[in-house]
Design a protein around this motif. Structure first.
Motif, PDB file in Angstrom:
ATOM      1  N   ALA A 195       6.534   4.146  -1.420  1.00 20.37           N
ATOM      2  CA  ALA A 195       6.135   4.433  -2.794  1.00 20.37           C
ATOM      3  C   ALA A 195       6.899   5.622  -3.365  1.00 20.37           C
ATOM      4  N   ALA A 196       7.206   6.601  -2.508  1.00 18.81           N
ATOM      5  CA  ALA A 196       7.959   7.763  -2.980  1.00 18.81           C
ATOM      6  C   ALA A 196       9.329   7.350  -3.524  1.00 18.81           C
ATOM      7  N   GLN A 197       9.881   6.272  -2.964  1.00 22.48           N
ATOM      8  CA  GLN A 197      11.190   5.777  -3.400  1.00 22.48           C
ATOM      9  C   GLN A 197      11.089   4.746  -4.529  1.00 22.48           C
ATOM     10  N   ASN A 198       9.941   4.076  -4.647  1.00 20.23           N
ATOM     11  CA  ASN A 198       9.899   2.874  -5.481  1.00 20.23           C
ATOM     12  C   ASN A 198       8.868   2.850  -6.604  1.00 20.23           C
ATOM     13  N   VAL A 199       7.900   3.763  -6.615  1.00 19.97           N
ATOM     14  CA  VAL A 199       6.858   3.744  -7.646  1.00 19.97           C
ATOM     15  C   VAL A 199       6.994   4.981  -8.526  1.00 19.97           C
ATOM     16  N   PRO A 200       7.562   4.855  -9.708  1.00 21.73           N
ATOM     17  CA  PRO A 200       7.766   6.008 -10.597  1.00 21.73           C
ATOM     18  C   PRO A 200       6.441   6.692 -10.939  1.00 21.73           C
ATOM     19  N   GLY A 201       6.374   7.984 -10.699  1.00 21.19           N
ATOM     20  CA  GLY A 201       5.156   8.726 -10.996  1.00 21.19           C
ATOM     21  C   GLY A 201       4.069   8.600  -9.956  1.00 21.19           C
ATOM     22  N   GLY A 202       4.263   7.707  -8.994  1.00 15.60           N
ATOM     23  CA  GLY A 202       3.306   7.536  -7.911  1.00 15.60           C
ATOM     24  C   GLY A 202       2.138   6.639  -8.270  1.00 15.60           C
ATOM     25  N   VAL A 203       1.420   6.187  -7.243  1.00 16.83           N
ATOM     26  CA  VAL A 203       0.233   5.372  -7.462  1.00 16.83           C
ATOM     27  C   VAL A 203      -0.915   6.270  -7.896  1.00 16.83           C
ATOM     28  N   GLY A 204      -2.048   5.652  -8.255  1.00 20.16           N
ATOM     29  CA  GLY A 204      -3.203   6.426  -8.679  1.00 20.16           C
ATOM     30  C   GLY A 204      -4.118   6.737  -7.517  1.00 20.16           C
ATOM     31  N   GLU A 205      -5.359   6.239  -7.581  1.00 20.03           N
ATOM     32  CA  GLU A 205      -6.359   6.531  -6.560  1.00 20.03           C
ATOM     33  C   GLU A 205      -6.131   5.701  -5.300  1.00 20.03           C
ATOM     34  N   ILE A 206      -6.246   6.352  -4.139  1.00 19.06           N
ATOM     35  CA  ILE A 206      -6.199   5.659  -2.853  1.00 19.06           C
ATOM     36  C   ILE A 206      -7.627   5.510  -2.347  1.00 19.06           C
ATOM     37  N   VAL A 207      -7.999   4.277  -2.003  1.00 19.19           N
ATOM     38  CA  VAL A 207      -9.349   3.976  -1.530  1.00 19.19           C
ATOM     39  C   VAL A 207      -9.264   3.544  -0.075  1.00 19.19           C
ATOM     40  N   ILE A 208      -9.958   4.248   0.817  1.00 20.21           N
ATOM     41  CA  ILE A 208      -9.963   3.899   2.237  1.00 20.21           C
ATOM     42  C   ILE A 208     -11.089   2.903   2.494  1.00 20.21           C
ATOM     43  N   MET A 209     -10.771   1.779   3.131  1.00 20.15           N
ATOM     44  CA  MET A 209     -11.807   0.818   3.506  1.00 20.15           C
ATOM     45  C   MET A 209     -11.361   0.039   4.740  1.00 20.15           C
ATOM     46  N   PRO A 210     -12.319  -0.511   5.508  1.00 17.49           N
ATOM     47  CA  PRO A 210     -11.954  -1.324   6.679  1.00 17.49           C
ATOM     48  C   PRO A 210     -11.003  -2.444   6.262  1.00 17.49           C
ATOM     49  N   PHE A 211     -10.028  -2.736   7.120  1.00 19.22           N
ATOM     50  CA  PHE A 211      -8.959  -3.646   6.702  1.00 19.22           C
ATOM     51  C   PHE A 211      -9.471  -5.025   6.315  1.00 19.22           C
ATOM     52  N   HIS A 212     -10.583  -5.493   6.951  1.00 20.07           N
ATOM     53  CA  HIS A 212     -11.086  -6.836   6.626  1.00 20.07           C
ATOM     54  C   HIS A 212     -11.789  -6.889   5.269  1.00 20.07           C
TER      55      HIS A 212
END
Length: 278
Positions: free
Chosen positions: A119-136
């Motif tokens: 994302a540092a290389q490909n998403v201008p301005g960065g993503v917004g909120e990161i939400v942690i949740m179980p992968f399933h």
């Protein structure tokens, strides 16, 4: 001996023989089956299990207590995490993630570390909120619009079309094209106070038993596979259990060094003595 690993087919396939007392001389195991976010936390907690499967991204935080073992983990090609969206188009522009909510399986997962590097290389301005949740839970959350995108691992590679989701990018392909190295996903670590060579030997024997007797673990694998279709479970094993499961080798260690070295340079993980990983 206490051990913690995921209920995913690759882990249960690898450890089936040891768990079931089929490895001569190996101690009886007290197994905790847990999502990678939980095992990463267990490794960083006081009195954690003697042996664990964790994300390579979590390794720098636990190396004072645990050593990396040369077998039993997950590295490979064509097996990287995927970034999925609900978009009804075939949009492949990473810029669509700018300022968006993205679900990830663990703050210290290799998947999330790769995502941050990408994302540092490909998403201008960065993503917004990161939400942690179980992968399933991630794919249903993307499908239901609770998040804008999801970072998925494991058998989601095979099942995401069932949720009506689209592939935005394959982080494994990105990593491989960028480094020409396999992707380091899950590490097996053991407490430094133990006989590390003996533990590695028991794990390698368990891997070799699994390969020699592929049907022996079938019931055990499916019992823990969260109702996966048997063919999906087999595809999962075929993808994630490979030569690196038996021995990291020079290429495996080079991949680990590249990942943690780059992440350290970006300030995403603590600096470690990469030469001391062996």
């Amino acid at each position: 001996m206490r051990i913690a690993f995921s209920p995913c087919p690759n882990d249960t396939f690898i450890f089936h023989a040891w768990v079931h007392g089929l490895i001569p001389g190996a101690p009886k195991l007290d197994v905790t089956y847990a999502d990678i976010d939980v095992t990463n936390s267990l490794a960083a907690s006081p009195n954690g299990p003697e042996v664990l499967k964790i994300s390579y991204a979590a390794l720098p935080w636990v190396l004072s207590e645990y050593a990396l073992l040369p077998c039993g983990g997950a590295l490979g090609r064509g097996c990287g995490p995927l970034v999925l969206t609900k978009s009804s188009t075939t949009e492949k522009d990473p810029a669509v993630l700018a300022g968006r909510r993205v679900a990830v399986p663990s703050e210290r997962s290799t998947a999330y570390l790769l995502f941050r590097l990408w994302a540092a290389q490909n998403v201008p301005g960065g993503v917004g909120e990161i939400v942690i949740m179980p992968f399933h839970e991630i794919m249903p959350a993307v499908r239901d619009g609770l998040v804008d995108a999801g970072l998925v691992i494991h058998e989601a590679r095979f099942t995401y079309p069932l949720y009506g989701l689209n592939l935005l990018t394959d982080l494994g392909s990105w990593w491989e094209s960028d480094t020409n190295l396999p992707i380091p996903l899950g590490a097996i670590i053991a407490h430094r106070s133990l006989d590390l060579a003996a533990i590695a030997g028991w794990i390698r024997a368990s891997v070799e038993y699994a390969w020699a007797n592929p049907e022996a673990s079938r019931e055990y694998v499916l019992q823990h596979a969260q109702e996966l279709d048997p063919e999906v479970a087999k595809a999962h094993i075929d993808l994630y259990v490979n030569e690196f499961s038996a021995n990291l080798g020079e290429e495996g260690y080079a991949a680990i060094t590249a990942l943690l070295g780059r992440a350290s340079e970006e300030g995403l993980v603590p600096k470690v003595d990469l030469a001391a990983l062996r």
